[in-house]
Motif scaffolding. Structure first.
Motif: not given
Ligand SMILES: C[S@@+](CC[C@H](N)C(=O)[O-])C[C@H]1O[C@@H](n2cnc3c(N)ncnc32)[C@H](O)[C@@H]1O
Length: 684
Positions: A11-17, A325-333, A637-641
């Protein structure tokens, strides 16, 4: 829970790295210790205590220097000796907050750590099995340690990391202690030969370390200035307690990479004396002929010098790729192809601000030792009784991987006027060193000469200035810069981008993304959320009808208003500024969200949670996110998206943000730092 099977699933590091997971002590007797929230901002400073500390040292004047600059590392206090009568009038309130910030964040973290330890110790059946916890400073959000945890997973393999964690938790293996026993540390660390298999976001080479009697590695070692593929001899000196990373000094490149090969090419116009030429020949023999800095390999500033510039740009593109890839927590697509890095027109002699540091002789702050208690005080006294080594004043930048300051007489990425002024400023500090109570930072700013006092508005048509630049060192003085057709003034100690040469192309990129003004007469609005002295707000004013800039620093807002006034022109939108926190603006913004673009250019730690949730609720059509920390940028950005997609799933009238483009801009050529620029768009 153990580490997930692959870094992509984190999950993105906003939650837990992954670092937080690695650092989490094992559950003991069913008590699960709380996870340490690495990405949380430290608790705000405690001004009263800091004020008392500052008052105890009245002989120097201290002011806060805004260091939003990834290349110059703190200390952030500018300290200048003051005349006795000036000391009385000194307003050091901003310093107080700055000094308090360091103290408070350290205290907060160690008290959090002790709470964590206390929680763990409730089930203290087996004390020896607890992995040691880091004391002192919290890792910086999106900093090298968080990124390093991903490097460990990538190069050791997720299964191996899980295995190491399992052995730690179930069998009480203390990997840091074992590393210290196997390879030693500090000056007693071992010298080993390793093959470099990767590199981290700081441009350091990475190799695996396998203990004797085993076939499997237990850690990585990061080796500054080594390149992937090289066989190198390394002195191991430190082993991280929280994740499987050690640190080494590069002693010798036994098999150099082809990437270092180049003909010697001197910088145009540079005059090199014999001493410098000899040092340059030495560093080029070790690191390759492209190196231009005599301090390369020591100073922590410019790791990429051995590489061709095109390769540097490609490496920064990869840093942005890895960040998303590592910090957004978003799917690659959901992550677009990262665009080519915007090149800097100047690759050397571009920095318009330099902040070298120095320390004072130990005798100047001997009072600190007296405050130490017990064993430490005895040790200090014993040290004081030893014959004194001659103290050498070093003025420059931190040595790579060490706290020591490397003495720097020239900096090849800084402009000529800064380098010329550095000579005299160094002399001043050396001859005045007795007046300083503590280490400090010198400020050197390249600027156009002062604007004539009768110039209240920009001449039309605007002609770029040909006035010779000057260097100023007073942080209260006014600096003046031209960026494309606009001119900005501000206080020297406040933030301004440090590479003027690339700003026009960075702004053009943003303008292209925003697109031409609608021809149907529909109005457009801009909010520049972290505006500084108004760079984006004013530069983009042609493209919007109304622009609102927000900035926490009152001094910068004053200058932003003046800059808007000076650069006012026919056809430009109405520009207004307000001082305050970005996270408090949305309650007052009256612009229609579907016609509004928000520019965000926050400090390295990224945006506050409150700001992001309000931004999400406001739901603008376009977000332009500029950042000097691509990892916190990717996280935000990952969080916003993902949150906007959740909101859209619940309410079909809402549209989710998509990342239209992301890339780096090379504001910091020759260094590992990448400025990220990303455009988010929502269908309206
Ligand atoms: C990276 S600088 C960008 C400044 C400006 N956009 C530029 O390019 O010159 C970040 C700015 O955000 C300001 N800042 C920091 N925290 C803030 C907050 N919570 N609200 C508003 N501004 C903030 C800082 O004072 C600094 O001027």
């Amino acid at each position: 829970m153990l580490l997930a099977r692959s870094a992509r699933r984190f999950v993105p590091s906003r939650c837990a790295s992954p670092l937080a997971r690695m650092a989490t002590p094992p559950a003991t007797n069913g008590v699960q210790a709380p996870k340490r929230a690495l990405s949380k901002s430290p608790t705000p400073p405690q001004p009263p205590a800091a004020a008392a500390a500052a008052a105890a040292s009245p002989a120097t004047k201290k002011v806060k220097l805004t260091v939003e600059d990834p290349v110059s590392v703190p200390p952030i206090l500018v300290e200048t000796p003051v005349e006795a009568n000036e000391a009385k009038n000194d307003d050091s309130s901003s310093t107080v907050a700055a000094a308090g910030a360091t103290a408070a964040s350290t205290t907060t973290d160690s008290s959090a750590a002790s709470k964590e330890n206390a929680a763990t110790s409730e089930g203290k059946a087996n004390k020896a099995r607890k992995p040691r916890q880091r004391k002192g400073k919290a890792p910086k959000p999106g900093g090298v340690e968080e990124a390093g945890a991903f490097d460990v997973i990538e190069l050791l393999g997720a299964e191996r990391v899980e295995e190491l964690q399992r052995l730690q938790e179930e069998e009480g293996r203390d990997w840091t202690k074992e590393a210290e026993q196997e390879w030693g540390k500090g000056p007693d660390g071992k010298d080993v030969e390793v093959r470099v298999v990767g590199s981290n976001d700081h441009g350091d080479g990475l190799a695996t370390l396998t203990p004797s009697g085993s076939d499997l590695p237990t850690r990585l070692v990061s080796i500054p200035f080594a390149l992937p593929g090289e066989l190198v001899r390394v002195h191991l000196h430190r082993h991280e307690p929280d994740y499987y990373m050690s640190h080494g000094d590069l002693l010798e490149i036994l098999e150099p990479s082809e990437r270092r090969k180049a003909e010697v090419e001197e910088l145009p116009g540079r005059v090199v004396d014999d001493k410098t030429a000899a040092k340059l020949a030495e560093v080029r023999a070790k690191y390759g002929n492209r190196v231009q800095c005599q301090y390369f390999g020591e100073c922590s500033g410019c790791q990429y010098q051995p590489l061709a510039y095109e390769e540097q740009l490609e490496m920064k593109r990869d840093v942005v790729r890895r960040a998303f890839a590592n910090f957004s927590g978003l799917d690659a697509s959901l992550i677009p192809d990262i665009g080519p890095t915007l090149a800097s027109p100047l690759q050397y002699a571009y920095r318009t601000k330099l902040t070298p540091h120095f320390q004072v002789p130990p005798s100047a702050n001997s009072g600190r030792n007296k405050k130490k208690k017990g064993k430490q005080a005895v040790e200090s006294e014993a040290a004081a009784a030893e014959p004194k080594k001659e103290w050498e004043i070093t003025i420059g930048f931190e040595q790579k991987g060490r706290k020591r300051i490397v003495d720097i007489e020239e900096c090849v990425i800084a402009t000529k006027v800064i380098n010329d002024a550095l000579v005299g400023e160094r002399e001043k500090v050396k001859s005045n060193i007795a007046a300083y109570k503590r280490g400090a930072t010198i400020l050197l700013r390249d600027t156009l000469p002062p604007r004539p006092t009768d110039a209240v508005a920009k001449a039309t048509p605007y002609v770029p200035s040909e006035e010779p630049h000057v260097c100023i060192t007073d942080h209260h003085a006014t600096v003046r810069e031209q960026v494309g057709p606009n001119e900005f003034e501000q206080q020297a100690g406040s933030f301004f981008q440090n590479n003027n040469s690339i700003l026009p192309s960075l702004l053009d990129y943003v303008k292209d993304a925003v697109g031409p003004r609608p021809t149907d007469g529909q109005k457009r609005y801009l909010v520049d959320a972290y505006t500084g002295s108004g760079l984006f707000a004013i530069s983009l004013a042609d493209m919007f009808d109304r622009i609102e800039g927000v900035e926490i620093d009152k001094a910068s807002i004053k200058w932003a208003k003046r800059n808007a006034e000076y650069n006012r022109a026919e056809g430009r939108g109405e520009v207004g500024f307000r001082d305050g926190k970005a996270e408090e603006i949305f309650k007052d913004i009256e612009f229609p969200a579907d016609q509004t673009t928000i520019v965000i250019d926050p400090p390295r730690k990224g945006c506050d949670d409150l700001f992001l949730s309000q931004l999400l609720a406001f739901n603008p059509a376009t977000v332009v996110y500029v950042s000097c920390n691509v990892r916190t940028q990717a996280r935000d950005i990952g969080w916003l998206v993902s949150r906007s997609a959740e909101a859209a799933a619940q309410d079909p009238s809402k549209k989710a943000f998509r990342i239209e483009s992301a890339r780096a801009a090379d504001l910091f050529a020759q260094t590992h730092h990448a400025e990220g620029v990303a455009i988010l768009r929502r269908d309206v």
